[in-house]
Structures are given as structure tokens and as C-alpha cells.
Design a protein around this motif. Structure first.
Motif, short mmCIF file in Angstrom:
data_model
loop_
_atom_site.label_atom_id
_atom_site.label_comp_id
_atom_site.label_asym_id
_atom_site.label_seq_id
_atom_site.Cartn_x
_atom_site.Cartn_y
_atom_site.Cartn_z
N ARG A 279 1.83 16.77 13.19
CA ARG A 279 2.37 17.28 11.93
C ARG A 279 2.27 16.31 10.77
O ARG A 279 2.40 16.70 9.61
CB ARG A 279 3.83 17.70 12.12
CG ARG A 279 4.03 18.83 13.11
CD ARG A 279 5.39 19.48 12.95
NE ARG A 279 6.48 18.54 13.17
CZ ARG A 279 7.01 18.28 14.37
NH1 ARG A 279 6.54 18.90 15.44
NH2 ARG A 279 8.01 17.44 14.50
N GLY A 280 2.08 15.01 11.07
CA GLY A 280 2.07 14.03 10.01
C GLY A 280 3.47 13.71 9.53
O GLY A 280 4.47 14.14 10.12
N ALA A 288 -1.53 14.94 9.27
CA ALA A 288 -1.59 14.91 10.72
C ALA A 288 -2.96 14.42 11.18
O ALA A 288 -3.99 14.83 10.65
CB ALA A 288 -1.32 16.30 11.29
N CYS A 289 -2.97 13.54 12.18
CA CYS A 289 -4.24 13.05 12.73
C CYS A 289 -5.09 14.20 13.26
O CYS A 289 -6.32 14.21 13.11
CB CYS A 289 -3.98 12.04 13.85
SG CYS A 289 -2.95 10.64 13.40
N ALA A 290 -4.42 15.17 13.91
CA ALA A 290 -5.14 16.27 14.52
C ALA A 290 -5.84 17.15 13.50
O ALA A 290 -6.76 17.89 13.85
CB ALA A 290 -4.18 17.11 15.36
N GLY A 291 -5.42 17.06 12.24
CA GLY A 291 -6.06 17.88 11.22
C GLY A 291 -7.52 17.54 11.03
O GLY A 291 -8.32 18.40 10.62
N ARG A 338 -2.68 3.14 5.15
CA ARG A 338 -1.58 2.42 4.49
C ARG A 338 -0.29 3.24 4.50
O ARG A 338 0.78 2.68 4.23
CB ARG A 338 -1.99 2.06 3.06
CG ARG A 338 -3.04 0.98 2.98
CD ARG A 338 -3.10 0.34 1.60
NE ARG A 338 -3.63 1.24 0.60
CZ ARG A 338 -4.92 1.32 0.25
NH1 ARG A 338 -5.81 0.55 0.85
NH2 ARG A 338 -5.31 2.14 -0.68
N ARG A 339 -0.38 4.51 4.80
CA ARG A 339 0.82 5.36 4.87
C ARG A 339 1.41 5.42 6.28
O ARG A 339 2.48 5.99 6.47
CB ARG A 339 0.46 6.78 4.38
CG ARG A 339 0.06 6.81 2.91
CD ARG A 339 -0.44 8.18 2.49
NE ARG A 339 -0.85 8.17 1.09
CZ ARG A 339 -1.48 9.18 0.48
NH1 ARG A 339 -1.78 10.27 1.18
NH2 ARG A 339 -1.82 9.09 -0.78
N ILE A 340 0.70 4.87 7.25
CA ILE A 340 1.22 4.84 8.61
C ILE A 340 2.27 3.73 8.70
O ILE A 340 2.02 2.59 8.28
CB ILE A 340 0.09 4.56 9.62
CG1 ILE A 340 -0.96 5.68 9.57
CG2 ILE A 340 0.64 4.41 11.03
CD1 ILE A 340 -2.17 5.41 10.44
#
Length: 361
Positions: A279-280, A288-291, A338-340
């Protein structure tokens, strides 16, 4: 007889010396032929100046952690064999007689005296910036201090390596066939296999990605970007520079057809990791990574990728100060990384690699 010094006379003398120097240069009398060599005093002065410059600038310019671990030497060894050994020699391999006719000739890096001549920080500085008026170039990709650290470690090891150990590190001893890649010659595939292994799994090195099972379109685009300089890596740019479009396509298909990535579902992540993947984090504008990285997507397959490689790449993107937005598709990961959250880099890498977190965490 007394000569009175005045500002006009001093300026006139200086101007006369400048004109004399220009006339000397214009005349072409000075012999710049490499075959003429240097006078002994000239050679001493130039090397003395260079050593002092390196010592001074390395003190301010080189990072403290300038050397990598032994577990990450294969990529540096492969790059050295392809780009450096011709001038500097290698265990069991003398420098090229042609390149040794340069003035000055490149030093033999297998000489044990190298250990006491330069510090790690000074070697790092030379590798990063090169040396003017010699054949030593600056590192071929900006912002890849990780590659330079590995090369410092390899150069340090070089004097102690036997010819057999050198060949093993550089992949020369592994050999490479062209089974499954009829469009490739032995030399082209062997250059890739030397670092990535015949099975495409990176020879167990923490800094080399698994290529087996990767998206072929992504691999082909990566080779194209490395060759053009769009994607920064001195090691890969040198390897990809001479590949034709047909060879890039054949290599991508060859490695993509090998087993490896995508064969097992990611595992080992806690609820927070799975939230980021599926979902991010909207509050951080983190998608989301899966996106992008789910099966069938155009972006690279992450399931089964080496955890150390994924974490290293994320950290590189996080420190990419040159990219401030994602105007180009290739810039997106620098912004996203950078947002992780800082404490999620390693867990995310382990999740995609399918590696359980160490106990006690």
C-alpha cells in the motif's frame, strides 16, 4: 654600479620573461616526444609535486571508510582486468610494452612497495580524480564511491595475489560457453560471466545482482543506459560500451532465460514492511513497491534478488542529491528511496530476498 629597483623596472623584467617564454613555446624547440623522457630532476620534481598534491587533497577529500571488504572484490577485479591491467600489469601478466613507453609509464601495481607508498585515502583520491598530465583517468562514473572503495580494496590485495588467485577473482578461470546465446561470441558472454557467473547469480558477491530470471526488457534497457552514461557505473559502462544493439538484446534474453528471480514469493517481512510493499505510505508520499515491481510490470523483478545488493542500491539512491524530482523515469527511484524510513531499508531488502530477519530484532 648600483641598479635602482622601481616598480616599472620590475614589471618590465616580468613582462620580458613572459614574452621570452611565449616565444620559446611558439618556436617549437621544446621536445615533447614521449620517447625523449624527462630529465632526472624534472621527473623528480613532477612526482614530488604530484605526491604532495595527493596527500593534501586526500586529507580533505577522501571519506574515512575508503576500503570495502574482501567479499566484494569480484566486480573490482573484473574491471581491473578489462580497463587497468594493460597499463599496470597483473599477477602473471606484465604491463603492455606499448603502454610502458608512455612518459611517465604507469606503475606496476603488483609491486609490494605500493603498500607503504600510498595510504588507503590517497589511493581513493587517485582513483576518484585521476592524475593530470598522465594516462591515469578519473573514475568513469560520478557518485559511485562504492565502486571506488571496492577498487581500493582490490589494489591493496593485488601484490599478494598469485596468478591463479587473480584469474579466479577476475573470472578468467571459469570459462564461458555460448549455449543458449547463439548471437553472442565467446568473448562477449565471457565478459559478463566473469562477474555475474554462468548461472547469472553473481558468484555469491554481495554487490553483484542476480540476473537469472530478470525482465529481459529491463536488462536490455539497463545495458543501453550504462553504455550511454544515463545510468552511472564505471564498471558497467566499460563493459557495455562496445556492445552492439544485437548483443545487448541477446545478453538480456540469455540471462533472463536462466532460473533465479521470481521463482519464490517474498517472505520474512513484518506488518510494516508488507504495508510499504502493498500500500505504500501515503503520509510520506511513498508509493507501494508492488505498484511497479509486481509480476508482469515493466520494472525489474525484485523477488529473490540479493538483499545486500537491494539495500546498497537503496542507500545509493537515498544519497543522490543531484535528483530533486522525478521528471524522467530513471530518476523516480532516487526520489522514492528518500521517502523510505531509515529503519525500513534493510527489512525491505530482506523481504524481497526472502530472508528472515536476524533474531533479536
Amino acid at each position: 654600479m648600483t641598479i635602482r629597483l622601481t616598480w616599472k623596472r620590475i614589471v618590465a623584467v616580468l613582462a620580458g620573461l613572459a614574452v621570452a617564454g611565449l616565444l620559446f613555446a611558439w618556436s617549437g624547440v621544446m621536445n615533447i616526444a614521449a620517447s625523449s623522457g624527462h630529465w632526472a630532476i624534472t621527473d623528480w620534481f613532477l612526482h614530488w609535486t604530484m605526491r604532495n598534491s595527493v596527500k593534501t587533497h586526500a586529507f580533505f577529500d577522501s571519506p574515512e571508510d575508503v576500503i570495502a571488504t574482501d567479499g566484494q572484490l569480484v566486480s573490482a577485479a573484473g574491471h581491473f582486468a578489462a580497463a587497468c591491467a594493460t597499463c599496470h600489469g597483473a599477477p602473471g601478466q606484465r604491463p603492455s610494452p606499448v603502454m610502458q613507453k608512455a612518459t611517465p609509464p604507469a606503475p606496476d601495481l603488483t609491486d609490494p612497495a605500493l603498500k607503504n607508498k600510498w595510504t588507503d585515502a590517497q589511493l581513493f583520491y587517485i582513483l576518484r580524480h585521476g592524475v593530470k598530465f598522465t594516462g591515469m583517468p578519473a573514475w568513469g562514473a560520478a557518485g559511485r564511491d562504492d565502486e571506488i572503495r571496492r577498487m581500493v580494496a582490490f589494489v591493496r590485495r593485488l601484490p599478494t595475489l598469485s596468478p591463479a588467485q587473480y584469474r579466479a577473482l577476475t573470472g578468467m578461470a571459469t570459462g564461458a560457453g555460448t549455449t543458449g546465446a547463439p548471437a553472442l561470441g565467446d568473448n562477449v558472454l565471457a565478459g559478463c560471466v566473469a562477474c555475474h557467473g554462468a548461472d547469472g547469480r553473481g558468484r555469491g558477491q554481495r554487490d553483484i545482482p542476480v540476473l537469472g530470471g530478470q525482465n529481459p526488457r529491463y536488462l536490455e534497457q539497463a545495458l543501453r543506459d550504462y553504455a550511454s552514461g544515463t545510468r552511472a557505473s564505471a564498471v558497467m559502462a566499460n563493459a557495455a560500451a562496445t556492445l552492439t544493439a544485437q548483443e545487448r538484446r541477446a545478453l538480456a534474453r540469455h540471462f533472463a532465460a536462466l532460473p533465479g528471480l521470481g521463482t519464490a514469493a517474498p517472505a520474512g517481512g513484518d506488518a510494516r514492511v508488507r504495508t510499504i510493499v502493498m500500500r505504500g505510505l501515503p503520509e510520506r508520499q511513498l508509493p507501494a513497491c508492488a505498484g511497479c515491481h509486481a509480476p508482469g510490470k515493466a520494472q525489474p523483478v525484485l523477488a529473490g534478488q540479493r538483499a545486500s545488493y537491494l539495500a546498497q542500491r537503496l542507500r545509493q539512491w537515498r544519497h543522490d542529491d543531484a535528483t530533486i524530482d522525478a521528471r524522467q523515469p530513471q530518476d523516480a527511484m532516487a526520489v522514492i528511496a528518500r521517502r523510505i524510513p531509515d529503519d525500513m531499508v534493510e527489512p525491505l531488502a530482506r523481504y524481497f530476498a526472502g530472508v528472515e530477519a536476524p533474531r533479536g530484532r
